[in-house]
Design an enzyme around this catalytic site. Structure first.
Site, PDB file in Angstrom:
ATOM      1  N   ALA A  20       5.541  38.058  70.589  1.00  0.00           N
ATOM      2  CA  ALA A  20       5.455  39.182  69.657  1.00  0.00           C
ATOM      3  C   ALA A  20       4.105  39.111  68.958  1.00  0.00           C
ATOM      4  O   ALA A  20       3.807  38.132  68.267  1.00  0.00           O
ATOM      5  CB  ALA A  20       6.587  39.110  68.640  1.00  0.00           C
ATOM      6  N   GLY A  23      -0.815  41.830  65.652  1.00  0.00           N
ATOM      7  CA  GLY A  23      -2.190  42.242  65.401  1.00  0.00           C
ATOM      8  C   GLY A  23      -2.868  41.334  64.415  1.00  0.00           C
ATOM      9  O   GLY A  23      -4.028  41.553  64.041  1.00  0.00           O
ATOM     10  N   GLY A  24      -2.177  40.272  63.982  1.00  0.00           N
ATOM     11  CA  GLY A  24      -2.735  39.300  63.060  1.00  0.00           C
ATOM     12  C   GLY A  24      -3.129  38.018  63.755  1.00  0.00           C
ATOM     13  O   GLY A  24      -2.858  37.815  64.943  1.00  0.00           O
ATOM     14  N   VAL A  25      -3.751  37.120  63.003  1.00  0.00           N
ATOM     15  CA  VAL A  25      -4.273  35.883  63.579  1.00  0.00           C
ATOM     16  C   VAL A  25      -3.159  34.929  64.004  1.00  0.00           C
ATOM     17  O   VAL A  25      -3.270  34.251  65.039  1.00  0.00           O
ATOM     18  CB  VAL A  25      -5.244  35.197  62.583  1.00  0.00           C
ATOM     19  CG1 VAL A  25      -4.536  34.800  61.294  1.00  0.00           C
ATOM     20  CG2 VAL A  25      -5.908  33.987  63.220  1.00  0.00           C
ATOM     21  N   ASP A  26      -2.077  34.858  63.245  1.00  0.00           N
ATOM     22  CA  ASP A  26      -1.024  33.885  63.558  1.00  0.00           C
ATOM     23  C   ASP A  26      -0.361  34.185  64.895  1.00  0.00           C
ATOM     24  O   ASP A  26      -0.192  33.295  65.740  1.00  0.00           O
ATOM     25  CB  ASP A  26       0.020  33.869  62.445  1.00  0.00           C
ATOM     26  CG  ASP A  26      -0.536  33.355  61.126  1.00  0.00           C
ATOM     27  OD1 ASP A  26      -1.454  32.509  61.168  1.00  0.00           O
ATOM     28  OD2 ASP A  26      -0.061  33.798  60.070  1.00  0.00           O
ATOM     29  N   LEU A  46       5.241  45.486  68.364  1.00  0.00           N
ATOM     30  CA  LEU A  46       6.382  46.289  67.953  1.00  0.00           C
ATOM     31  C   LEU A  46       5.909  47.445  67.080  1.00  0.00           C
ATOM     32  O   LEU A  46       5.382  47.238  65.983  1.00  0.00           O
ATOM     33  CB  LEU A  46       7.394  45.437  67.190  1.00  0.00           C
ATOM     34  CG  LEU A  46       7.848  44.157  67.895  1.00  0.00           C
ATOM     35  CD1 LEU A  46       8.863  43.420  67.031  1.00  0.00           C
ATOM     36  CD2 LEU A  46       8.435  44.479  69.271  1.00  0.00           C
ATOM     37  N   CYS A 115      14.401  41.697  59.039  1.00  0.00           N
ATOM     38  CA  CYS A 115      13.659  42.055  60.255  1.00  0.00           C
ATOM     39  C   CYS A 115      13.770  40.939  61.280  1.00  0.00           C
ATOM     40  O   CYS A 115      13.943  41.191  62.474  1.00  0.00           O
ATOM     41  CB  CYS A 115      12.198  42.328  59.908  1.00  0.00           C
ATOM     42  SG  CYS A 115      11.199  42.838  61.328  1.00  0.00           S
ATOM     43  N   GLY A 139       4.495  34.029  65.549  1.00  0.00           N
ATOM     44  CA  GLY A 139       3.548  33.265  64.747  1.00  0.00           C
ATOM     45  C   GLY A 139       4.120  32.756  63.444  1.00  0.00           C
ATOM     46  O   GLY A 139       3.356  32.455  62.514  1.00  0.00           O
ATOM     47  N   CYS A 208       5.964  45.538  54.774  1.00  0.00           N
ATOM     48  CA  CYS A 208       5.144  46.183  55.803  1.00  0.00           C
ATOM     49  C   CYS A 208       5.331  47.695  55.843  1.00  0.00           C
ATOM     50  O   CYS A 208       4.398  48.424  56.166  1.00  0.00           O
ATOM     51  CB  CYS A 208       5.427  45.564  57.166  1.00  0.00           C
ATOM     52  SG  CYS A 208       7.048  45.957  57.869  1.00  0.00           S
TER      53      CYS A 208
END
Length: 372
Positions: A20, A23-26, A46, A115, A139, A208
């Site tokens: 999954a 769009g983030g670094v983790d 997602l 979530c 992540g 979010c």
């Protein structure tokens, strides 16, 4: 976590992992590590909003078109297949609408926790398994051993075991958390070394699906005004409000009370009564609680037959106390060894083994009521 990797990579067949990618670094580094561990990795972003914003607002939110493009760029660098799954309707039904309903009922939900429970490790995991994947990798900062023991992450500032504590054993059986043994600075350095464009991207904060950060405004658009009174411990009316959904237990600011308390001390929200439309306010010490009643328990190794000592956490960041928890029918009773302040119904209580280290998750439940 490494033990879990080795268990999978030593299988006779190739292990297929759905990563999954928010769009983030983790999540990008997690996908990279899963690939490096020898898994057959496919990235998926997602799409949780029916009308996503084009650009992310700094550190707010994680569901913009920009985030989707960043995830795709990272997948390209890693040379893994990448897809976008439209989960907006399921997210609305299982996370957003219950979030609004909980506030309307005078409770304080944690949407990130729901979530994980309803989307990432339910809807996504179910679809992944139907498509032949063996696990979903994320992540999250938490450690998960091969025998299903969930533990706090090595980085205490980033630990996310609390928001994963609601997962059932069968859900954890299909989960991989490659970042559990790392600290955030290591993850960013690794992302930069790998040439991932998100290496310095700010972490997402707040909720979010409320990128503006204005939870009160978001709720006002979805819950009809139900004006009522604000009363102090003596029963005196000290103010009025437009709806209990504007408040949460422990709140100090934004109460809209014109005159100070007789002793000049700040007032806090002590309780919410949606039926009578009453908001109870009072001094900070009246927020202390010593008992909790919680429902919908999840136990990672079966419900305990007797009362057990634990450390209970009632918020994602902080709110810990030694306690005794006893399974009682369909719920649990928690007796705190020391008071906790500002515990709101609707929050999750996650139970940790007290020794050694206090980092092993025993289970969780949703707080229904508190007592002094």
């Amino acid at each position: 976590m490494l033990e879990h990797f080795f268990l999978l990579t030593c299988a006779e067949r190739t292990v297929r992992v759905l990563a999954a990618m928010s769009g983030g670094v983790d999540s990008a580094v997690a996908a990279a590590r899963l690939r490096d561990a020898g898994h057959e990795v496919t990235g998926v972003h997602l799409a949780l909003s029916a009308k996503p914003a084009t650009m992310r607002e700094g550190a707010r939110g994680c569901c913009s078109i920009e985030d989707s493009r960043d995830a795709r760029r990272c997948a390209d660098v890693l040379d893994i297949p990448f897809y976008v799954w439209d989960m907006a309707a399921r997210f609305r039904d299982d996370v957003v609408e219950p979030f609004v309903a909980e506030y309307a009922a005078g409770r304080t939900p944690n949407p990130c926790l729901r979530c994980n429970e309803k989307i990432k490790f339910s809807a996504v995991l179910e679809r992944a398994r139907a498509l032949g994947f063996d696990a979903v990798g994320t992540g999250h900062y938490a450690r998960l051993s091969a025998d299903g023991v969930l533990r706090r992450a090595a980085d205490p500032d980033k630990d996310q075991s609390y928001v994963l504590g609601v997962l059932r054993p069968d859900q954890l059986d299909g989960a991989l958390f490659p970042l559990g043994d790392s600290v955030k600075s290591e993850v960013r350095a690794e992302a930069a070394a790998r040439g991932l464009v998100v290496a310095e991207k700010p972490d997402s904060h707040d909720i979010c699906f409320i990128p503006s950060g204005d939870t009160r405004g978001f709720l006002a658009e979805r819950i009809d005004a139900a004006p009522g009174e604000m009363v102090d411990p003596s029963g005196a009316v000290v103010g009025h409000h437009r709806g209990v959904h504007d408040f949460t237990v422990g709140q100090r600011h934004g109460l809209g009370i014109a005159r100070p308390a007789p002793d000049g001390r700040p007032r806090y929200v002590l309780g919410l009564e949606p039926v009578s439309r009453t908001v109870r306010v009072g001094p900070a010490e009246d927020l202390d609680v010593t008992t909790l009643r919680a429902t919908d328990p999840v136990w990672l190794a079966g419900a305990p037959a007797d009362a057990v000592a634990c450390v209970v956490q009632v918020r994602a960041h902080g709110g810990l106390a030694p306690a005794t928890v006893r399974a009682d029918g369909e719920g649990v009773e928690v007796v705190l060894a020391e008071p906790l302040r500002g515990v709101a119904p609707g929050q999750a209580a996650v139970f940790y083994r007290p020794e050694p280290g206090g980092d092993v998750v025993l289970g969780s439940a949703t707080i229904a009521s508190t007592g002094r």
